[in-house]
Scaffold this motif. Structure first.
Motif, mmCIF file in Angstrom:
data_model
loop_
_atom_site.group_PDB
_atom_site.id
_atom_site.type_symbol
_atom_site.label_atom_id
_atom_site.label_comp_id
_atom_site.label_asym_id
_atom_site.label_seq_id
_atom_site.Cartn_x
_atom_site.Cartn_y
_atom_site.Cartn_z
ATOM 1 N N ILE A 110 0.869 -1.184 0.000
ATOM 2 C CA ILE A 110 0.000 0.000 0.000
ATOM 3 C C ILE A 110 0.906 1.234 0.000
ATOM 4 O O ILE A 110 1.806 1.332 0.849
ATOM 5 C CB ILE A 110 -0.935 0.001 1.237
ATOM 6 N N ARG A 111 0.644 2.129 -0.938
ATOM 7 C CA ARG A 111 1.511 3.318 -1.002
ATOM 8 C C ARG A 111 0.723 4.570 -0.639
ATOM 9 O O ARG A 111 0.840 5.598 -1.265
ATOM 10 C CB ARG A 111 2.165 3.435 -2.384
ATOM 11 N N GLN A 112 -0.111 4.443 0.338
ATOM 12 C CA GLN A 112 -0.880 5.594 0.840
ATOM 13 C C GLN A 112 -0.592 5.715 2.333
ATOM 14 O O GLN A 112 0.027 4.819 2.908
ATOM 15 C CB GLN A 112 -2.375 5.302 0.668
ATOM 16 N N ASP A 113 -1.099 6.777 2.955
ATOM 17 C CA ASP A 113 -0.937 6.852 4.411
ATOM 18 C C ASP A 113 -1.820 5.774 5.044
ATOM 19 O O ASP A 113 -2.703 5.219 4.384
ATOM 20 C CB ASP A 113 -1.290 8.253 4.918
ATOM 21 N N LEU A 118 -6.055 2.049 4.618
ATOM 22 C CA LEU A 118 -6.959 1.093 5.274
ATOM 23 C C LEU A 118 -8.398 1.286 4.790
ATOM 24 O O LEU A 118 -9.142 0.318 4.618
ATOM 25 C CB LEU A 118 -6.869 1.242 6.792
ATOM 26 N N GLU A 119 -8.777 2.544 4.556
ATOM 27 C CA GLU A 119 -10.125 2.814 4.047
ATOM 28 C C GLU A 119 -10.341 2.095 2.717
ATOM 29 O O GLU A 119 -11.335 1.393 2.526
ATOM 30 C CB GLU A 119 -10.342 4.315 3.861
ATOM 31 N N ALA A 120 -9.352 2.243 1.824
ATOM 32 C CA ALA A 120 -9.460 1.610 0.503
ATOM 33 C C ALA A 120 -9.462 0.083 0.645
ATOM 34 O O ALA A 120 -10.242 -0.614 -0.004
ATOM 35 C CB ALA A 120 -8.297 2.069 -0.372
ATOM 36 N N LEU A 122 -10.421 -1.756 3.193
ATOM 37 C CA LEU A 122 -11.663 -2.271 3.766
ATOM 38 C C LEU A 122 -12.846 -2.155 2.798
ATOM 39 O O LEU A 122 -13.804 -2.915 2.897
ATOM 40 C CB LEU A 122 -11.982 -1.544 5.080
ATOM 41 N N LYS A 123 -12.756 -1.185 1.909
ATOM 42 C CA LYS A 123 -13.813 -1.030 0.911
ATOM 43 C C LYS A 123 -13.801 -2.221 -0.047
ATOM 44 O O LYS A 123 -14.836 -2.741 -0.434
ATOM 45 C CB LYS A 123 -13.576 0.267 0.116
ATOM 46 N N ALA A 124 -12.580 -2.638 -0.371
ATOM 47 C CA ALA A 124 -12.441 -3.683 -1.390
ATOM 48 C C ALA A 124 -12.462 -5.102 -0.807
ATOM 49 O O ALA A 124 -12.596 -6.067 -1.552
ATOM 50 C CB ALA A 124 -11.127 -3.463 -2.149
ATOM 51 N N ASN A 125 -12.305 -5.229 0.504
ATOM 52 C CA ASN A 125 -12.209 -6.568 1.109
ATOM 53 C C ASN A 125 -13.053 -6.653 2.382
ATOM 54 O O ASN A 125 -13.260 -5.646 3.052
ATOM 55 C CB ASN A 125 -10.738 -6.857 1.477
ATOM 56 N N PRO A 126 -13.467 -7.876 2.726
ATOM 57 C CA PRO A 126 -14.344 -8.015 3.916
ATOM 58 C C PRO A 126 -13.562 -8.050 5.233
ATOM 59 O O PRO A 126 -13.882 -8.822 6.121
ATOM 60 C CB PRO A 126 -15.023 -9.361 3.637
ATOM 61 N N ILE A 127 -12.521 -7.230 5.345
ATOM 62 C CA ILE A 127 -11.629 -7.336 6.516
ATOM 63 C C ILE A 127 -12.286 -6.821 7.798
ATOM 64 O O ILE A 127 -12.895 -5.754 7.823
ATOM 65 C CB ILE A 127 -10.323 -6.557 6.241
ATOM 66 N N TRP A 154 -11.251 6.322 12.371
ATOM 67 C CA TRP A 154 -10.564 5.326 11.534
ATOM 68 C C TRP A 154 -11.615 4.358 10.988
ATOM 69 O O TRP A 154 -12.671 4.188 11.598
ATOM 70 C CB TRP A 154 -9.522 4.555 12.356
ATOM 71 N N PRO A 155 -11.340 3.711 9.864
ATOM 72 C CA PRO A 155 -12.311 2.727 9.385
ATOM 73 C C PRO A 155 -12.529 1.643 10.456
ATOM 74 O O PRO A 155 -11.624 1.414 11.269
ATOM 75 C CB PRO A 155 -11.659 2.165 8.114
ATOM 76 N N PRO A 156 -13.697 1.014 10.472
ATOM 77 C CA PRO A 156 -13.979 0.069 11.565
ATOM 78 C C PRO A 156 -13.316 -1.302 11.372
ATOM 79 O O PRO A 156 -13.568 -1.972 10.372
ATOM 80 C CB PRO A 156 -15.509 -0.072 11.513
ATOM 81 N N PHE A 157 -12.462 -1.649 12.306
ATOM 82 C CA PHE A 157 -11.880 -2.995 12.339
ATOM 83 C C PHE A 157 -11.377 -3.239 13.748
ATOM 84 O O PHE A 157 -11.293 -2.310 14.562
ATOM 85 C CB PHE A 157 -10.732 -3.144 11.304
ATOM 86 N N MET A 158 -11.076 -4.502 14.034
ATOM 87 C CA MET A 158 -10.532 -4.834 15.349
ATOM 88 C C MET A 158 -9.015 -4.875 15.231
ATOM 89 O O MET A 158 -8.474 -5.508 14.332
ATOM 90 C CB MET A 158 -11.062 -6.216 15.777
ATOM 91 N N ARG A 159 -8.345 -4.145 16.123
ATOM 92 C CA ARG A 159 -6.881 -4.263 16.162
ATOM 93 C C ARG A 159 -6.553 -5.437 17.087
ATOM 94 O O ARG A 159 -7.007 -5.451 18.238
ATOM 95 C CB ARG A 159 -6.256 -2.983 16.714
ATOM 96 N N VAL A 160 -5.824 -6.401 16.591
ATOM 97 C CA VAL A 160 -5.460 -7.547 17.425
ATOM 98 C C VAL A 160 -3.957 -7.445 17.714
ATOM 99 O O VAL A 160 -3.142 -7.417 16.790
ATOM 100 C CB VAL A 160 -5.799 -8.892 16.723
ATOM 101 N N ASN A 161 -3.646 -7.355 18.994
ATOM 102 C CA ASN A 161 -2.246 -7.124 19.409
ATOM 103 C C ASN A 161 -1.726 -8.296 20.242
ATOM 104 O O ASN A 161 -1.649 -8.211 21.469
ATOM 105 C CB ASN A 161 -2.165 -5.849 20.258
ATOM 106 N N PRO A 162 -1.328 -9.390 19.610
ATOM 107 C CA PRO A 162 -0.942 -10.582 20.394
ATOM 108 C C PRO A 162 0.306 -10.374 21.246
ATOM 109 O O PRO A 162 0.498 -11.082 22.225
ATOM 110 C CB PRO A 162 -0.682 -11.644 19.318
ATOM 111 N N ILE A 163 1.179 -9.425 20.878
ATOM 112 C CA ILE A 163 2.406 -9.263 21.691
ATOM 113 C C ILE A 163 2.393 -7.960 22.488
ATOM 114 O O ILE A 163 3.447 -7.428 22.831
ATOM 115 C CB ILE A 163 3.695 -9.387 20.826
ATOM 116 N N LEU A 164 1.190 -7.493 22.788
ATOM 117 C CA LEU A 164 1.071 -6.219 23.517
ATOM 118 C C LEU A 164 1.901 -6.224 24.807
ATOM 119 O O LEU A 164 2.535 -5.234 25.150
ATOM 120 C CB LEU A 164 -0.406 -5.941 23.834
#
Ligand SMILES: Cc1cc2nc3c(=O)[nH]c(=O)nc-3n(C[C@H](O)[C@H](O)[C@H](O)COP(=O)(O)O)c2cc1C
Ligand SMILES: Nc1ncnc2c1ncn2[C@@H]1O[C@H](COP(=O)(O)OP(=O)(O)OP(=O)(O)O)[C@@H](O)[C@H]1O
Ligand SMILES: [Mg+2]
Length: 496
Positions: A110-113, A118-120, A122-127, A154-164
Motif C-alpha cells: 500500500i503506497r498511501q498513508d 486502510l479505508e481503501a 476495507l472497501k475492497a475486502n471483507p476485513i 478510523w475505518p472500523p476494524f478490530m486491532r489484534v495485538n498478540p504481543i502487547l
C-alpha cells in the motif's frame, strides 16, 4: 512446526508463557473471524517479525485443532499488508520482501498513508481484524488491549495485538530462540526502526573504536529494553518535543508544580520541595504558572494533573509516591491520561534490586506505572529511574537533598534548561510607600509590556522590592531608567 518446537524445547519459562498467551490470542482471533476477514500488518520491524512467526505457528495450531491434521505449513494464507514509504530504510524494504518470499506470503503493498490505505483496503475486502506488532511502551499502544477496536475516525476494524505485553527482552529471546532471520539493521545497533529521517543506531550500543567510523553492537545486546527508542532522534531529542500538541507556541516554557500530601495540608509537614523546585525552574528560564497542594486522593490528583498538563508545558508532581495506601500519585496520573496502572517488569527489577530483602509477595505495588505513557529516565547517579508520563514528571524525592540529585539528573537527561531562552532579571529596593509607587509602576507596565513587573515586601512597613524580568537586559535597563526618571534620584537601590 519449527517455531512451536523451538519454544517447546526451550527452558525459558517466561518466553513460553508469553508465547502461549500470544498463540491463544491468535487462535481466538482465527476462531472469531474467517481467514478472509483477517489481515496481518507487516513492516519488517523486529516486533512484526515476531508476530509473523507467531501467526505462522498460531495458524498451524489452529488448523491442527480443527482438522487434527499434522501436516507442515507450506503457505501462509493470512492476507498481509505493507505500507511502503519512500522514507523507509532500504534494508527494511529488502527484508520485508525477502520474508514474504521465504514464507510464501502474498504481500499487498500500500503506497498511501495508513488511514486512507486502510479505508481503501476495507472497501475492497471483507476485513474485520488486523494483527499488529504493537507493544506496551510504544507510543501508539496507549489505552490498547489485545483486542481493541480501531479509534474513532478510523475505518472500523478490530486491532489484534498478540504481543502487547511483550518486553524488548521477550522479543529478542523469541527471535534468537527460534533462530529466525530479522532485518540486518538490528545487527548494526538499530533497536527500534522508524523512518530514515528519525532513526539512528542506538548510542547505548556504541563501541569505542579507534577507527573513524563509529561501530555498534547488535540490538539484542541492549541490556535495558526501556531505552529501545533512544535511537529515535527527533522524538527523543529534547524535552520540548514532549510538550502536548495542544500547548501554546509561547517562547517561555510554562510549568506547574503539584505537591501531594495530607500532611502538608494539615501543617504537620512543611513543604520545602515546592519552593526549591520553583527556584530551580525559574533559574533555567521556565515560568511557574501555579503550585498546588493536594490531598492524597486519586480524583484530586487526576483532576489537577489533567487541568495542568493541558495548560502547561510540563507538570512536576511529588509526594504520594510509594507502596503505602496513601501513595496515590501514580494512580492519579494514570487516571488523568485515561490509562490504567500496569506492572512494569523492568521497573520492578530496579526496585527488587534496591529493596530485595523487604520485598514480599509476588507483585511489588510500587512497580505499577501508568500503562503505555511512561518513560523511565535513567541516570547512573539514580538507583531508581525518574518517571515521566508524557509531560508529567513524577519526582520520588522526599527532601530537598534528594530533589537536588533528581533535578541534576533531570536537567542532564532532558535538556530541561537547554530548550528555553533564559530570563534576565533585576531587583530594585525602595522605601517609597505603596501609594507612591503604585501608579508610576502600572504606567511603566504599559510602556514596557514585554517586561514582567513584580513587587513584594518582607514586612508591612519595610521596603518594597520591585522585580523586573525579561528576555533582554537592555530592555530591563531601559525600564529601570524610565522608572527612576519618575522619582527623585537615589530612591531605588539596585539589589543585583
Ligand atoms: C494497520 C494499522 C492500523 C492502525 N489503526 C489505528 C487506529 O485505529 N487508531 C490510530 O490512532 N492509529 C492507528 N494506526 C496508526 C498507528 O497507531 C501509528 O500512528 C502508526 O503506526 C504511526 O507510527 P509512526 O508515526 O511511528 O510511524 C494504525 C496503523 C496501522 C498500520
Ligand atoms: N509501514 C507499515 N506497514 C505495515 N505495518 C506497519 C507499518 N508500520 C507499523 N506497522 C505495524 O505497527 C506495528 C508496530 O510498529 P513498530 O514500529 O512499533 O514495530 P516494529 O516496526 O515491528 O519494530 P521496531 O520497534 O523495531 O521498529 C508493526 O509491528 C506493524 O504491525
Ligand atoms: Mg518500526
Amino acid at each position: 512446526m519449527e517455531i512451536d518446537k523451538a519454544i517447546g524445547e526451550s527452558d525459558d519459562k517466561r518466553l513460553k508463557t508469553k508465547y502461549n498467551n500470544a498463540i491463544f490470542v491468535i487462535k481466538r482471533a482465527l476462531s472469531l473471524y474467517s481467514i478472509e476477514e483477517v489481515t496481518f500488518s507487516f513492516n519488517g520491524g523486529k516486533d512484526s517479525t515476531v508476530l509473523l512467526h507467531l501467526l505462522r505457528a498460531g495458524y498451524f495450531l489452529h488448523k491442527k485443532e480443527l482438522s487434527s491434521s499434522n501436516g507442515g505449513l507450506s503457505s501462509f494464507p493470512v492476507r498481509t499488508i505493507y505500507f511502503e514509504s519512500p522514507s523507509a530504510f532500504t534494508e527494511i524494504n529488502a527484508f520485508t520482501y525477502d520474508a514474504a518470499q521465504t514464507y510464501g506470503i502474498q504481500l499487498d503493498i500500500i503506497r498511501q498513508d495508513f488511514k486512507s490505505g486502510l479505508e481503501a483496503l476495507l472497501k475492497a475486502n471483507p476485513i474485520r481484524a488486523i494483527f499488529l506488532g504493537v507493544r506496551i511502551g510504544d507510543p501508539t499502544a496507549v489505552g490498547q488491549e489485545q483486542f481493541s477496536p480501531s479509534s474513532p475516525g478510523w475505518p472500523p476494524f478490530m486491532r489484534v495485538n498478540p504481543i502487547l505485553d511483550w518486553s524488548y527482552r521477550d522479543v529478542w529471546a523469541f527471535l534468537l530462540t527460534c533462530k529466525v532471520k530479522y532485518c540486518s539493521l538490528y545487527d548494526q545497533g538499530y533497536t527500534s526502526i522508524g523512518s530514515i529521517h528519525d532513526t539512528v543506531p542506538n548510542a547505548l550500543l556504541s563501541v569505542n573504536d579507534t577507527s573513524s567510523k563509529e561501530k555498534f553492537k547488535p540490538a539484542y545486546l541492549l541490556s535495558d529494553g526501556r531505552l529501545e527508542r533512544a535511537g529515535r532522534v527527533k522524538k527523543n531529542a529534547a524535552l520540548k518535543n514532549d510538550v502536548g500538541s495542544d500547548s501554546q507556541n509561547h517562547e517561555v516554557l510554562l510549568a506547574s508544580v503539584i505537591a501531594v500530601g495530607d500532611e502538608i495540608l494539615s501543617g504537620t509537614v512543611e513543604d520545602q520541595l515546592g519552593l526549591s523546585l520553583c527556584k530551580k525552574l525559574t533559574s533555567v528560564g521556565w515560568s511557574v504558572q501555579q503550585t498546588s497542594v493536594l490531598r492524597n486522593d486519586i480524583d484530586s490528583v487526576s483532576e489537577e494533573v489533567d487541568r495542568q498538563r493541558s495548560i502547561c508545558d510540563m507538570v512536576f508532581i511529588y509526594g504520594g509516591v510509594g507502596p503505602l495506601h496513601s501513595d496515590v500519585t501514580l494512580a492519579g496520573v494514570a487516571k488523568a491520561f485515561g490509562v490504567r496502572l500496569a506492572p512494569d517488569e523492568e521497573f520492578e527489577e530496579y526496585l527488587r534490586h534496591l529493596i530485595s530483602e523487604q520485598c514480599t509477595g509476588d507483585r511489588n505495588e510500587m512497580a505499577q506505572l501508568p500503562e503505555g505513557i511512561t518513560e523511565l529516565l535513567h541516570h547512573e547517579k539514580l538507583s531508581v529511574p525518574l518517571i515521566k508520563c508524557r509531560n508529567v514528571i513524577v519526582l520520588a524525592a522526599t527532601n530537598t537533598e534528594e530533589l537536588e540529585k533528581e533535578w541534576e539528573c533531570l536537567t542532564e537527561l532532558t535538556k530541561l534548561g537547554g530548550s528555553t531562552s533564559l530570563m534576565e532579571s533585576k531587583r530594585l529596593m525602595t522605601s517609597l510607600t505603596d501609594v507612591e509607587v503604585a501608579e508610576p509602576l502600572s504606567k511603566l507596565g504599559l510602556e514596557f509590556p514585554d517586561i514582567y513587573l513584580g513587587c513584594y515586601r518582607k514586612s508591612r512597613r519595610g521596603p518594597i522590592i520591585i522585580c523586573l524580568k525579561g528576555k533582554d537586559n537592555a530592555r530591563i535597563d531601559s525600564a529601570v531608567q524610565a522608572l527612576c526618571k519618575k522619582f527623585k534620584e537615589g530612591v531605588f537601590v539596585d539589589m543585583k
